[in-house]
Design an enzyme around this catalytic site. Structure first.
Site, PDB file in Angstrom:
ATOM      1  CD  GLN A 145      -5.700  -2.232   0.600  1.00 18.94           C
ATOM      2  OE1 GLN A 145      -4.994  -2.508   1.727  1.00 18.94           O
ATOM      3  NE2 GLN A 145      -5.422  -3.367  -0.400  1.00 18.94           N
ATOM      4  CG  ASP A 171       3.917  -4.250  -5.072  1.00 13.47           C
ATOM      5  OD1 ASP A 171       3.515  -4.497  -3.926  1.00 13.47           O
ATOM      6  OD2 ASP A 171       4.999  -4.397  -5.488  1.00 13.47           O
ATOM      7  CD  GLU A 188      -3.204  -7.333  -3.429  1.00 14.87           C
ATOM      8  OE1 GLU A 188      -1.917  -7.368  -3.166  1.00 14.87           O
ATOM      9  OE2 GLU A 188      -4.027  -7.064  -2.726  1.00 14.87           O
ATOM     10  CG  ASP A 208      -8.186 -13.977   2.359  1.00 10.97           C
ATOM     11  OD1 ASP A 208      -9.000 -13.509   3.552  1.00 10.97           O
ATOM     12  OD2 ASP A 208      -6.910 -14.203   2.933  1.00 10.97           O
ATOM     13  CG  ASP A 246       5.049  -8.253  -0.883  1.00 14.52           C
ATOM     14  OD1 ASP A 246       5.169  -7.839  -2.360  1.00 14.52           O
ATOM     15  OD2 ASP A 246       5.216  -7.204   0.069  1.00 14.52           O
ATOM     16  CB  SER A 247       0.884  -9.263   4.149  1.00 12.19           C
ATOM     17  OG  SER A 247       1.667  -9.173   5.432  1.00 12.19           O
ATOM     18  CB  THR A 248      -0.839  -4.416   4.326  1.00 12.82           C
ATOM     19  OG1 THR A 248      -2.119  -5.464   4.381  1.00 12.82           O
ATOM     20  CG2 THR A 248      -0.956  -3.784   3.225  1.00 12.82           C
ATOM     21  N   PRO A 297      -7.473  -7.319   6.395  1.00  7.10           N
ATOM     22  CG  PRO A 297      -7.060  -6.635   4.221  1.00  7.10           C
ATOM     23  CD  PRO A 297      -7.624  -5.996   5.126  1.00  7.10           C
TER      24      PRO A 297
HETATM   25  N1  SAM Z   1       5.322  -4.862  -1.725  1.00  5.89           N
HETATM   26  C1  SAM Z   1       5.006  -3.514  -1.019  1.00  5.89           C
HETATM   27  C2  SAM Z   1       6.131  -3.174  -0.127  1.00  5.89           C
HETATM   28  O1  SAM Z   1       7.058  -2.875  -0.772  1.00  5.89           O
HETATM   29  O2  SAM Z   1       6.205  -3.342   1.104  1.00  5.89           O
HETATM   30  C3  SAM Z   1       3.931  -3.795   0.239  1.00  5.89           C
HETATM   31  C4  SAM Z   1       3.366  -4.883   0.235  1.00  5.89           C
HETATM   32  S1  SAM Z   1       1.833  -4.982  -0.980  1.00  5.89           S
HETATM   33  C5  SAM Z   1       1.225  -3.507  -1.585  1.00  5.89           C
HETATM   34  C6  SAM Z   1       0.801  -5.463   0.429  1.00  5.89           C
HETATM   35  C7  SAM Z   1      -0.566  -6.166  -0.166  1.00  5.89           C
HETATM   36  O3  SAM Z   1      -1.171  -7.223   0.665  1.00  5.89           O
HETATM   37  C8  SAM Z   1      -1.994  -5.066  -0.317  1.00  5.89           C
HETATM   38  O4  SAM Z   1      -1.746  -5.017  -1.965  1.00  5.89           O
HETATM   39  C9  SAM Z   1      -2.775  -6.089   0.318  1.00  5.89           C
HETATM   40  O5  SAM Z   1      -3.922  -5.794  -0.444  1.00  5.89           O
HETATM   41  C10 SAM Z   1      -2.450  -7.412   0.129  1.00  5.89           C
HETATM   42  N2  SAM Z   1      -3.066  -8.309   1.386  1.00  5.89           N
HETATM   43  C11 SAM Z   1      -3.662  -7.893   2.473  1.00  5.89           C
HETATM   44  N3  SAM Z   1      -4.093  -8.863   3.066  1.00  5.89           N
HETATM   45  C12 SAM Z   1      -4.135 -10.088   2.100  1.00  5.89           C
HETATM   46  C13 SAM Z   1      -4.581 -11.387   2.174  1.00  5.89           C
HETATM   47  N4  SAM Z   1      -4.978 -11.866   3.275  1.00  5.89           N
HETATM   48  N5  SAM Z   1      -4.513 -12.133   0.965  1.00  5.89           N
HETATM   49  C14 SAM Z   1      -4.037 -11.586  -0.050  1.00  5.89           C
HETATM   50  N6  SAM Z   1      -3.443 -10.074  -0.064  1.00  5.89           N
HETATM   51  C15 SAM Z   1      -3.325  -9.386   0.933  1.00  5.89           C
END
Ligand code: SAM
Length: 281
Positions: free
Chosen positions: A31, A86, A106, A137, A155-157, A162
């Site tokens: 990303q 994070d 992550e 993943d 806690d995903s996007t 992904p």
């Molecule tokens: N904690 C933050 C908040 O306050 O909303 C946002 C969440 S965190 C930054 C989202 C994370 O999910 C991203 O770092 C992303 O790389 C991760 N992510 C997305 N798809 C994933 C997957 N299939 N497996 C593991 N991590 C994933």
């Protein structure tokens, strides 16, 4: 010359923030990663042009994602967090002294590294000896476990790229299998204003997997619509209440550094406004 960051949240609506400076901008294998220093919210992490969190308001999301399940569970010893590179959810879960181990899975290790560099207070517990950070993943990782975790947090996007598979039935089924018989599952489930169909679909699936499935809400100003949902599925404990095991526990803000969560907020966050209750009917 003024610099502004703007997030197009629905194609027809968005937010913008005036920027002091761009502290980082790069493309990881997964990303686009940008860190802004903003006038209103302090530092801001943006992934693929969507705001993840800011210095000013990250406590709301992380306290509510982490503390609702860990204090509803009498013995949340072994926790899995998927996403959340994070470290915010990790920091909050460790405020429960009964937590013994957290696997943080992550997919993008650059998010961990960038958070440690630019958001040290959020990433503060990632080096704790109880925490294992795994760059993988979460969909694949989870398949290797059966009845292993007390708590699983997603806690995903948003459900694109992904993270898309983290909002699908077979993922929820494999998460339920990876939970112990009295486990609790919580996922961030997007905006009641803009994602009602997704919220409804997720709730229908989780109701098949858990005897106690409930939605709860928190106010997050930088997220689409300013109101955010979490969906909890529980096999034994009622996720809407702090477990009796914590009677006498010191929930004072000073003790745990709590700025949003309290036992009263825990329970009241499950009381839904009519328009949200309608989504679940
Ligand atoms: N904690 C933050 C908040 O306050 O909303 C946002 C969440 S965190 C930054 C989202 C994370 O999910 C991203 O770092 C992303 O790389 C991760 N992510 C997305 N798809 C994933 C997957 N299939 N497996 C593991 N991590 C994933």
């Amino acid at each position: 010359m003024e610099i502004w960051f703007s997030e197009n949240q629905t194609g027809n609506f968005g937010i913008k923030a005036r920027v002091k400076s761009v502290l980082l901008h790069e493309f990881s294998p997964f990303q686009e990663i940008t860190v802004y220093d903003t006038f209103e919210f302090g530092r801001m992490l943006v992934l693929d042009k969507a705001v993840m969190f800011t210095d000013k308001n990250e406590f709301v999301y992380h306290e509510m994602l982490g503390l609702v399940p860990v204090f509803a569970h009498a013995g949340p010893e072994n926790i899995l967090i998927i996403g959340g590179g994070d470290g915010g959810a990790v920091r909050e879960c460790l405020k429960n002294p009964r937590v013994k181990h957290i696997d943080l899975v992550e997919i993008d290790k650059r998010v961990v590294e960038v958070s440690e560099e630019f958001f040290p207070l959020i990433a503060s517990m990632l080096k704790d000896e109880r925490v294992r950070v795994i760059a993988e993943d979460g969909i694949e990782f989870l398949k290797r476990f059966n009845a292993a975790y007390d708590i699983i947090l997603i806690d995903s996007t948003d459900p694109v790229g992904p993270a898309e598979g983290l909002f699908k039935r077979d993922f929820y089924e494999s998460a339920a299998s990876a939970l112990k018989d009295d486990g609790i599952f919580v996922a961030q489930t997007e905006s009641p204003f803009f994602n009602a169909n997704l919220i409804r679909d997720i709730n229908m699936i989780l109701r098949e997997l858990y005897s106690k499935t409930y939605l709860y809400l928190a106010s997050i100003p930088v997220y689409p619509g300013g109101l955010w949902s979490f969906t909890a599925g529980s096999k034994a404990y009622d996720p809407r209440f702090v477990n009796r095991a914590y009677e006498g526990f010191d929930f004072s803000a000073e003790g745990l550094g709590l700025r949003y969560y309290s036992p009263e907020v825990h329970s009241s966050s499950f009381v839904l406004p009519n328009f949200v209750g309608e989504i679940l009917k």
